[in-house]
Enzyme design. Structure first.
Site, PDB file in Angstrom:
ATOM      1  N   HIS A  28       0.819  -1.211   0.000  1.00  0.00           N
ATOM      2  CA  HIS A  28       0.000   0.000   0.000  1.00  0.00           C
ATOM      3  C   HIS A  28       0.856   1.265   0.000  1.00  0.00           C
ATOM      4  O   HIS A  28       0.439   2.290  -0.534  1.00  0.00           O
ATOM      5  CB  HIS A  28      -0.976  -0.017   1.184  1.00  0.00           C
ATOM      6  CG  HIS A  28      -2.086  -0.995   1.006  1.00  0.00           C
ATOM      7  ND1 HIS A  28      -2.278  -2.063   1.847  1.00  0.00           N
ATOM      8  CD2 HIS A  28      -3.059  -1.077   0.075  1.00  0.00           C
ATOM      9  CE1 HIS A  28      -3.328  -2.755   1.441  1.00  0.00           C
ATOM     10  NE2 HIS A  28      -3.821  -2.182   0.359  1.00  0.00           N
ATOM     11  N   HIS A  34      -2.105  -5.592  -6.408  1.00  0.00           N
ATOM     12  CA  HIS A  34      -2.261  -6.842  -5.680  1.00  0.00           C
ATOM     13  C   HIS A  34      -3.713  -7.300  -5.720  1.00  0.00           C
ATOM     14  O   HIS A  34      -4.616  -6.530  -6.010  1.00  0.00           O
ATOM     15  CB  HIS A  34      -1.758  -6.707  -4.230  1.00  0.00           C
ATOM     16  CG  HIS A  34      -2.429  -5.623  -3.451  1.00  0.00           C
ATOM     17  ND1 HIS A  34      -2.080  -4.291  -3.562  1.00  0.00           N
ATOM     18  CD2 HIS A  34      -3.426  -5.671  -2.545  1.00  0.00           C
ATOM     19  CE1 HIS A  34      -2.838  -3.572  -2.756  1.00  0.00           C
ATOM     20  NE2 HIS A  34      -3.672  -4.380  -2.128  1.00  0.00           N
ATOM     21  N   CYS A  69     -14.436  -6.568   2.683  1.00  0.00           N
ATOM     22  CA  CYS A  69     -13.399  -6.550   1.655  1.00  0.00           C
ATOM     23  C   CYS A  69     -12.048  -6.828   2.299  1.00  0.00           C
ATOM     24  O   CYS A  69     -11.831  -6.510   3.466  1.00  0.00           O
ATOM     25  CB  CYS A  69     -13.376  -5.234   0.891  1.00  0.00           C
ATOM     26  SG  CYS A  69     -13.409  -3.787   1.929  1.00  0.00           S
ATOM     27  N   HIS A  71      -7.999  -9.147   1.322  1.00  0.00           N
ATOM     28  CA  HIS A  71      -7.048  -9.742   0.390  1.00  0.00           C
ATOM     29  C   HIS A  71      -6.908 -11.229   0.688  1.00  0.00           C
ATOM     30  O   HIS A  71      -6.837 -11.602   1.865  1.00  0.00           O
ATOM     31  CB  HIS A  71      -5.669  -9.101   0.559  1.00  0.00           C
ATOM     32  CG  HIS A  71      -5.692  -7.622   0.575  1.00  0.00           C
ATOM     33  ND1 HIS A  71      -5.842  -6.885   1.737  1.00  0.00           N
ATOM     34  CD2 HIS A  71      -5.597  -6.720  -0.425  1.00  0.00           C
ATOM     35  CE1 HIS A  71      -5.833  -5.599   1.438  1.00  0.00           C
ATOM     36  NE2 HIS A  71      -5.689  -5.463   0.142  1.00  0.00           N
ATOM     37  N   GLU A  89     -15.094 -10.680   9.714  1.00  0.00           N
ATOM     38  CA  GLU A  89     -15.490  -9.276   9.860  1.00  0.00           C
ATOM     39  C   GLU A  89     -16.933  -9.109  10.311  1.00  0.00           C
ATOM     40  O   GLU A  89     -17.231  -8.283  11.172  1.00  0.00           O
ATOM     41  CB  GLU A  89     -15.301  -8.506   8.537  1.00  0.00           C
ATOM     42  CG  GLU A  89     -13.870  -8.238   8.177  1.00  0.00           C
ATOM     43  CD  GLU A  89     -13.722  -7.362   6.943  1.00  0.00           C
ATOM     44  OE1 GLU A  89     -14.673  -6.617   6.596  1.00  0.00           O
ATOM     45  OE2 GLU A  89     -12.658  -7.415   6.322  1.00  0.00           O
ATOM     46  N   GLU A 114      -4.239   2.429  -2.737  1.00  0.00           N
ATOM     47  CA  GLU A 114      -4.958   1.189  -3.014  1.00  0.00           C
ATOM     48  C   GLU A 114      -4.816   0.931  -4.508  1.00  0.00           C
ATOM     49  O   GLU A 114      -5.316   1.702  -5.322  1.00  0.00           O
ATOM     50  CB  GLU A 114      -6.445   1.324  -2.653  1.00  0.00           C
ATOM     51  CG  GLU A 114      -6.723   1.295  -1.177  1.00  0.00           C
ATOM     52  CD  GLU A 114      -6.688  -0.108  -0.591  1.00  0.00           C
ATOM     53  OE1 GLU A 114      -6.273  -1.060  -1.276  1.00  0.00           O
ATOM     54  OE2 GLU A 114      -7.078  -0.250   0.567  1.00  0.00           O
ATOM     55  N   GLU A 116      -5.465  -2.266  -6.690  1.00  0.00           N
ATOM     56  CA  GLU A 116      -5.950  -3.627  -6.523  1.00  0.00           C
ATOM     57  C   GLU A 116      -6.615  -4.184  -7.773  1.00  0.00           C
ATOM     58  O   GLU A 116      -7.248  -3.452  -8.530  1.00  0.00           O
ATOM     59  CB  GLU A 116      -6.949  -3.690  -5.363  1.00  0.00           C
ATOM     60  CG  GLU A 116      -6.312  -3.306  -4.043  1.00  0.00           C
ATOM     61  CD  GLU A 116      -7.224  -3.414  -2.851  1.00  0.00           C
ATOM     62  OE1 GLU A 116      -6.698  -3.640  -1.759  1.00  0.00           O
ATOM     63  OE2 GLU A 116      -8.453  -3.281  -3.008  1.00  0.00           O
TER      64      GLU A 116
END
Length: 178
Positions: A28, A34, A69, A71, A89, A114, A116
């Site tokens: 980041h 990523h 959200c 990874h 979460e 960010e 992504e």
């Protein structure tokens, strides 16, 4: 010990092919592309479950965003990671369907970027979430039409990735029976 610094993300090329791994914070800071995922859970009335990110997150703290959200970990399938993080979460489990993917780059606060390749999943559940207070400050259900209007009027209250992908989410929402 800061666990966030130890988490690794999967670096990918523009076609989502893995090309390595990197600590999450470093990715980041450097704005490295990523793999990520975004989960959108709708109830039987068609309302979307939003979460307000915890107030001490290292970026986008206190902003409203999609249900979940994160990874995938190195070696973890993205679909499995989406299910894992939904449980971690929001304390929820439901079937998730891959809907679309998109790549984006957005500068967020604290000099972070960010960048992504984001895989979007939809799910349906009437189960109330039991949010993890380390991840989530609050939650609410909102109609897609009300969210569209609020994104226009209060855009700073929402995460960058939600604002970027909202039109595609809305388009798919109208095409798919939830």
């Amino acid at each position: 010990m800061n666990l966030m610094r130890e988490e690794e993300v999967i670096l990918v090329d523009k076609n989502d092919n893995p090309i390595g791994t990197m600590p999450k914070l470093e990715a980041h800071l450097k704005g490295e592309l990523h793999r990520a995922f975004s989960v959108f859970i709708f109830n039987s009335s068609g309302a979307l479950l939003l979460q307000q990110r915890a107030l001490d997150k290292y970026h986008s703290a206190g902003k409203w965003t999609n249900t979940c959200c994160s990874h995938p970990r190195p070696g973890e399938l993205t679909a499995d990671a989406a299910k894992r993080r939904l449980k971690e979460e929001m304390g929820m489990e439901c079937e998730l369907r891959p809907i679309f993917s998109f790549a984006y780059r957005a500068e967020v606060e604290n000099g972070l970027v960010e960048h992504e390749f984001d895989h979007v999943y939809f799910g349906s559940s009437d189960t109330l979430p039991i949010p993890n207070p380390l991840e989530v400050a609050d939650f609410k259900y909102i109609s897609m039409e009300a969210l569209e209007l609020d994104l226009q009027n209060n855009k700073d209250s929402y995460t960058e990735w939600l604002k970027i992908c909202f039109d595609q989410v809305m388009d798919q929402y109208h095409k798919i029976s939830i």
